[in-house]
Scaffold this motif. Structure first.
Motif, short mmCIF file in Angstrom:
data_model
loop_
_atom_site.label_atom_id
_atom_site.label_comp_id
_atom_site.label_asym_id
_atom_site.label_seq_id
_atom_site.Cartn_x
_atom_site.Cartn_y
_atom_site.Cartn_z
N TYR A 70 0.83 -1.21 0.00
CA TYR A 70 0.00 0.00 0.00
C TYR A 70 0.87 1.26 0.00
N LEU A 71 1.91 1.25 0.85
CA LEU A 71 2.82 2.39 0.93
C LEU A 71 3.53 2.62 -0.40
N LEU A 72 3.95 1.54 -1.04
CA LEU A 72 4.62 1.65 -2.33
C LEU A 72 3.69 2.24 -3.38
N SER A 73 2.43 1.82 -3.34
CA SER A 73 1.43 2.33 -4.31
C SER A 73 1.22 3.82 -4.12
N VAL A 74 1.16 4.25 -2.86
CA VAL A 74 0.97 5.68 -2.56
C VAL A 74 2.15 6.49 -3.08
N ILE A 75 3.37 5.99 -2.85
CA ILE A 75 4.57 6.70 -3.29
C ILE A 75 4.57 6.83 -4.82
N ILE A 76 4.22 5.75 -5.51
CA ILE A 76 4.19 5.77 -6.98
C ILE A 76 3.16 6.77 -7.48
N LEU A 77 1.98 6.78 -6.87
CA LEU A 77 0.92 7.71 -7.28
C LEU A 77 1.32 9.16 -7.04
N LEU A 78 1.94 9.42 -5.90
CA LEU A 78 2.38 10.78 -5.58
C LEU A 78 3.45 11.24 -6.55
N THR A 79 4.39 10.34 -6.86
CA THR A 79 5.46 10.68 -7.80
C THR A 79 4.89 11.00 -9.16
N PHE A 80 3.95 10.18 -9.59
CA PHE A 80 3.32 10.39 -10.91
C PHE A 80 2.56 11.70 -10.94
N SER A 81 1.84 11.99 -9.83
CA SER A 81 1.07 13.22 -9.74
C SER A 81 1.95 14.44 -9.82
N ILE A 82 3.09 14.43 -9.09
CA ILE A 82 4.01 15.56 -9.08
C ILE A 82 4.60 15.76 -10.47
N ALA A 83 4.97 14.65 -11.11
CA ALA A 83 5.58 14.74 -12.44
C ALA A 83 4.63 15.33 -13.45
N CYS A 84 3.33 15.01 -13.30
CA CYS A 84 2.35 15.47 -14.28
C CYS A 84 1.91 16.91 -14.05
N THR A 85 1.94 17.36 -12.79
CA THR A 85 1.39 18.67 -12.50
C THR A 85 2.44 19.73 -12.28
N SER A 86 3.70 19.34 -12.13
CA SER A 86 4.74 20.32 -11.85
C SER A 86 4.87 21.33 -12.98
N PRO A 87 4.78 22.64 -12.68
CA PRO A 87 4.92 23.66 -13.71
C PRO A 87 6.34 23.74 -14.25
N ASN A 88 7.27 23.09 -13.57
CA ASN A 88 8.66 23.15 -13.98
C ASN A 88 9.05 22.00 -14.92
N SER A 89 8.10 21.14 -15.23
CA SER A 89 8.40 19.97 -16.05
C SER A 89 8.85 20.38 -17.44
N MET A 90 9.99 19.84 -17.87
CA MET A 90 10.50 20.13 -19.20
C MET A 90 9.78 19.33 -20.28
N ASN A 91 8.86 18.45 -19.84
CA ASN A 91 8.09 17.68 -20.80
C ASN A 91 7.17 18.56 -21.64
N GLN A 92 6.96 19.78 -21.20
CA GLN A 92 6.08 20.69 -21.93
C GLN A 92 6.77 21.34 -23.12
N ILE A 93 8.10 21.24 -23.18
CA ILE A 93 8.85 21.91 -24.24
C ILE A 93 8.63 21.25 -25.59
N LYS A 94 8.38 22.07 -26.61
CA LYS A 94 8.20 21.59 -27.97
C LYS A 94 9.24 22.23 -28.89
N THR A 95 9.51 21.59 -30.00
CA THR A 95 10.41 22.17 -30.99
C THR A 95 9.88 23.52 -31.44
N GLY A 96 10.75 24.52 -31.46
CA GLY A 96 10.35 25.87 -31.86
C GLY A 96 10.01 26.77 -30.71
N ASP A 97 9.90 26.21 -29.49
CA ASP A 97 9.66 27.04 -28.31
C ASP A 97 10.89 27.90 -28.03
N ILE A 98 10.68 29.00 -27.34
CA ILE A 98 11.77 29.92 -27.03
C ILE A 98 11.95 30.02 -25.52
#
Length: 213
Positions: A6-34
């Motif tokens: 259960y603890l492992l599942s919570v950690i995985i979910l929290l990690t995934f949530s942070i990765a998806c919602t973090s405004p600092n994520s570089m995953n948002q960068i697209k070719t041509g962005d400045i």
């Protein structure tokens, strides 16, 4: 055992949530962005910021264009000592392992999406050109905003405006600029057409996306 699972599942979910919602994520960068990088309180970086403030009060002194390839984000930019170059994004974000910079991500409006793609491919044509220390458009080499301006010039995305090297509060030439042009042996190009990161970030053709760091 169940508690550990259960603890492992919570950690995985929290990690995934942070990765998806973090405004600092570089995953948002697209070719041509400045990317617009903030200034430091020293040298030309601080001098550029002090004389190029806009009503939007941005605090940028450097910029580059992104190219996303497989799992690598590249940034094409023109920098002192390096000239026009291509670097992995981490080197652009923290040059010389300096951590004091903040960097914001901007994107061209949807109707200019093709211009962004075209500019990112054109960027490689200028690699190797020296840095333009005079900041005079006609001179050899390119400075950072001149480089980006040139990439989008064909589609008139950005404009050139009269440059000033005077402090907005005192209306006198910034001491750094006086020394800089004395070293070059030329007059300060006050009033000549040029561009700068703060002015370009204020363009109506750009949309602010997020802070990267």
């Amino acid at each position: 055992m169940k508690n550990k699972e259960y603890l492992l599942s919570v950690i995985i979910l929290l990690t995934f949530s942070i990765a998806c919602t973090s405004p600092n994520s570089m995953n948002q960068i697209k070719t041509g962005d400045i990317l617009f990088r903030g200034n430091t309180q020293q040298g030309l970086s601080d001098a550029i910021n002090k004389v190029t403030q806009t009503p939007k009060k941005t605090n940028y002194s450097h910029m580059g264009i992104c190219y996303v390839s497989a799992d690598t984000i590249w940034v094409f930019h023109a920098a002192p000592e390096k000239g026009v170059c291509k670097e992995e994004i981490n080197l652009f974000l923290s040059p010389n392992n300096e951590a004091e910079y903040t960097t914001d991500l901007y994107r061209l409006k949807p109707n200019l999406a093709q211009s962004a793609i075209k500019a990112s491919h054109k960027a490689k044509e200028y690699i190797g050109l020296p840095y333009n220390y005079s900041y005079i458009i006609e001179d050899t080499g390119m400075y950072c905003s001149e480089y980006i301006y040139e990439l989008f010039k064909e589609d008139s995305v950005f404009t050139l405006d009269p440059m000033t090297f005077k402090d907005a509060h005192s209306n006198t030439f910034n001491k750094t600029w006086i020394q800089h042009y004395q070293n070059l042996g030329i007059e300060i190009p006050e009033g000549e057409l040029g561009c700068n990161p703060n002015g370009m970030a204020a363009s109506e053709n750009l949309i602010y996306i997020t802070n990267i760091q």
